[in-house]
Design a protein around this motif. Structure first.
Motif, PDB file in Angstrom:
ATOM      1  N   TYR A 127      -2.982   4.102  -7.924  1.00 42.05           N
ATOM      2  CA  TYR A 127      -1.709   3.435  -8.225  1.00 42.05           C
ATOM      3  C   TYR A 127      -1.558   2.267  -7.265  1.00 42.05           C
ATOM      4  O   TYR A 127      -1.609   2.446  -6.046  1.00 42.05           O
ATOM      5  N   ASN A 128      -1.393   1.059  -7.815  1.00 39.24           N
ATOM      6  CA  ASN A 128      -1.244  -0.158  -7.024  1.00 39.24           C
ATOM      7  C   ASN A 128       0.184  -0.669  -7.212  1.00 39.24           C
ATOM      8  O   ASN A 128       0.490  -1.308  -8.211  1.00 39.24           O
ATOM      9  N   PRO A 146      -1.903   5.651 -14.381  1.00 36.55           N
ATOM     10  CA  PRO A 146      -2.514   5.051 -13.191  1.00 36.55           C
ATOM     11  C   PRO A 146      -3.126   3.695 -13.529  1.00 36.55           C
ATOM     12  O   PRO A 146      -3.443   3.409 -14.683  1.00 36.55           O
ATOM     13  N   ASP A 147      -3.326   2.866 -12.505  1.00 35.24           N
ATOM     14  CA  ASP A 147      -3.949   1.560 -12.695  1.00 35.24           C
ATOM     15  C   ASP A 147      -5.449   1.679 -12.956  1.00 35.24           C
ATOM     16  O   ASP A 147      -6.041   0.816 -13.593  1.00 35.24           O
ATOM     17  N   ALA A 149       4.431  17.402   5.499  1.00 34.47           N
ATOM     18  CA  ALA A 149       4.952  17.580   4.142  1.00 34.47           C
ATOM     19  C   ALA A 149       5.036  16.239   3.445  1.00 34.47           C
ATOM     20  O   ALA A 149       4.758  16.124   2.257  1.00 34.47           O
ATOM     21  N   ASN A 150       5.410  15.202   4.174  1.00 34.06           N
ATOM     22  CA  ASN A 150       5.515  13.873   3.605  1.00 34.06           C
ATOM     23  C   ASN A 150       4.145  13.349   3.194  1.00 34.06           C
ATOM     24  O   ASN A 150       4.006  12.658   2.211  1.00 34.06           O
ATOM     25  N   HIS A 151       3.089  13.671   3.971  1.00 37.05           N
ATOM     26  CA  HIS A 151       1.733  13.214   3.669  1.00 37.05           C
ATOM     27  C   HIS A 151       1.216  13.828   2.379  1.00 37.05           C
ATOM     28  O   HIS A 151       0.447  13.214   1.669  1.00 37.05           O
ATOM     29  N   ALA A 152       1.641  15.031   2.071  1.00 41.25           N
ATOM     30  CA  ALA A 152       1.136  15.746   0.906  1.00 41.25           C
ATOM     31  C   ALA A 152       1.978  15.494  -0.337  1.00 41.25           C
ATOM     32  O   ALA A 152       1.918  16.253  -1.275  1.00 41.25           O
ATOM     33  N   ALA A 153       2.772  14.437  -0.359  1.00 40.91           N
ATOM     34  CA  ALA A 153       3.622  14.164  -1.505  1.00 40.91           C
ATOM     35  C   ALA A 153       3.580  12.678  -1.849  1.00 40.91           C
ATOM     36  O   ALA A 153       3.267  11.840  -1.012  1.00 40.91           O
ATOM     37  N   LEU A 154       3.903  12.384  -3.090  1.00 44.80           N
ATOM     38  CA  LEU A 154       3.944  11.016  -3.590  1.00 44.80           C
ATOM     39  C   LEU A 154       5.306  10.787  -4.205  1.00 44.80           C
ATOM     40  O   LEU A 154       5.748  11.569  -5.054  1.00 44.80           O
ATOM     41  N   ARG A 155       5.998   9.744  -3.772  1.00 54.72           N
ATOM     42  CA  ARG A 155       7.306   9.428  -4.330  1.00 54.72           C
ATOM     43  C   ARG A 155       7.113   8.470  -5.488  1.00 54.72           C
ATOM     44  O   ARG A 155       6.500   7.427  -5.356  1.00 54.72           O
ATOM     45  N   CYS A 156       7.658   8.846  -6.646  1.00 50.76           N
ATOM     46  CA  CYS A 156       7.646   8.009  -7.847  1.00 50.76           C
ATOM     47  C   CYS A 156       9.100   7.847  -8.278  1.00 50.76           C
ATOM     48  O   CYS A 156       9.674   8.771  -8.856  1.00 50.76           O
ATOM     49  N   ARG A 161      -2.151   4.042  -3.603  1.00 47.70           N
ATOM     50  CA  ARG A 161      -2.287   5.490  -3.460  1.00 47.70           C
ATOM     51  C   ARG A 161      -3.456   5.972  -4.314  1.00 47.70           C
ATOM     52  O   ARG A 161      -3.600   5.583  -5.469  1.00 47.70           O
ATOM     53  N   LYS A 162      -4.300   6.779  -3.725  1.00 46.99           N
ATOM     54  CA  LYS A 162      -5.418   7.399  -4.434  1.00 46.99           C
ATOM     55  C   LYS A 162      -5.118   8.885  -4.543  1.00 46.99           C
ATOM     56  O   LYS A 162      -4.932   9.564  -3.535  1.00 46.99           O
ATOM     57  N   LEU A 163      -5.050   9.375  -5.776  1.00 46.70           N
ATOM     58  CA  LEU A 163      -4.781  10.785  -6.030  1.00 46.70           C
ATOM     59  C   LEU A 163      -6.079  11.441  -6.493  1.00 46.70           C
ATOM     60  O   LEU A 163      -6.752  10.926  -7.382  1.00 46.70           O
TER      61      LEU A 163
END
Length: 193
Positions: free
Chosen positions: A78-79, A53-54, A25-32, A87-89
Motif C-alpha cells: 500500500y503506497n 493493494p497497489d 501493539a501499534n507495530h502489529a496493526a495497520l490503520r485504514c 506498508r508491506k503486508l
C-alpha cells in the motif's frame, strides 16, 4: 516512612512497560481510515477495510518433490503517497502474519521512466515495478540470505526466494540486474554485454 529507591522507580517502570506494550501493539496493526487491521486478519477483511493493494506478489514458500509448490506467501503493498510510509503486508496460509514499513511513499508516475540511477534508489519489488515497469527478463532461485541471523551458539539459516530482474536500457547503457530477496532489493549491478 521515607520512600526507597525501589518504590520511587516503580511508577517509571510501569510507564515504561505500558509504552513498550503500546508500541508493540501499534507495530502489529495497520490503520485504514478509522479502522485498525491487526495480524491474523483475512485478506478479504484487509481489502474491505483498506481497499485494493497497489501491488501484489505471490511467492512459493514450500515445495514437496513430486507435488510441487504446497505453500505460498503473498506480499501486499500500500503506497499512501509521499507523506506516509509504504506498508508491506505479508499473508501466509490466508492470514496476515506481518506488517512492515518500507520508507516514504511516492506519487506513481503515469508512465514508467527508468534509468540505472532509478534502479539504485529503489528498495522493494513494488517500487521497481511502479517506477521502472516489469523487467525484460527474470530468474528465480532459492538461496541462503545475504543477511545472516546469529544466535549465541549457532546460525539460523533459512533459504530465501531470490529473484534477478534484468532491465535493458538504450544501446549506450549496460543492462542492469537487480537482485531481490523476499521482495526487497539487495543488489544492483551492471551486466556488460
Amino acid at each position: 516512612m521515607k520512600p526507597t529507591g525501589a518504590t520511587r522507580s516503580f511508577p517509571l517502570l510501569l510507564l515504561t512497560l505500558l509504552l513498550v506494550s503500546f508500541s508493540e501493539a501499534n507495530h502489529a496493526a495497520l490503520r485504514c481510515g478509522t479502522s485498525l487491521v491487526s495480524e491474523d486478519a483475512w485478506p478479504y477483511e484487509v481489502e474491505k477495510l483498506c481497499g485494493k493493494p497497489d501491488y501484489v506478489a505471490i511467492y512459493p514458500t514450500a515445495a514437496v518433490p513430486g507435488l510441487g509448490v504446497v505453500q505460498t506467501e503473498e506480499h501486499w503493498y500500500y503506497n499512501p503517497g509521499p507523506q506516509r510510509f509504504i506498508r508491506k503486508l505479508t499473508f501466509r496460509n490466508g492470514k496476515l502474519t506481518r506488517i512492515d514499513n518500507l520508507g516514504y511513499g511516492f506519487h506513481t508516475p503515469s508512465k514508467a521512466r527508468c534509468s540505472p540511477s532509478t534502479l539504485r534508489h529503489t528498495t522493494n519489488e513494488y517500487e521497481l515495478v511502479a517506477r521502472c515497469g516489469e523487467p525484460a527478463s527474470k530468474r528465480v532461485e532459492w538461496a541462503l540470505p545475504t543477511q545472516r541471523k546469529r544466535t549465541e551458539t549457532w546460525q539460523v539459516l533459512q533459504p530465501v526466494y531470490v529473484q534477478h530482474w534484468l532491465y535493458d536500457f538504450s544501446s549506450n547503457q549496460f543492462p542492469q540486474v537487480v537482485t531481490l530477496e523476499n521482495g526487497l532489493v539487495v543488489d544492483v549491478e551492471s551486466r556488460p554485454e
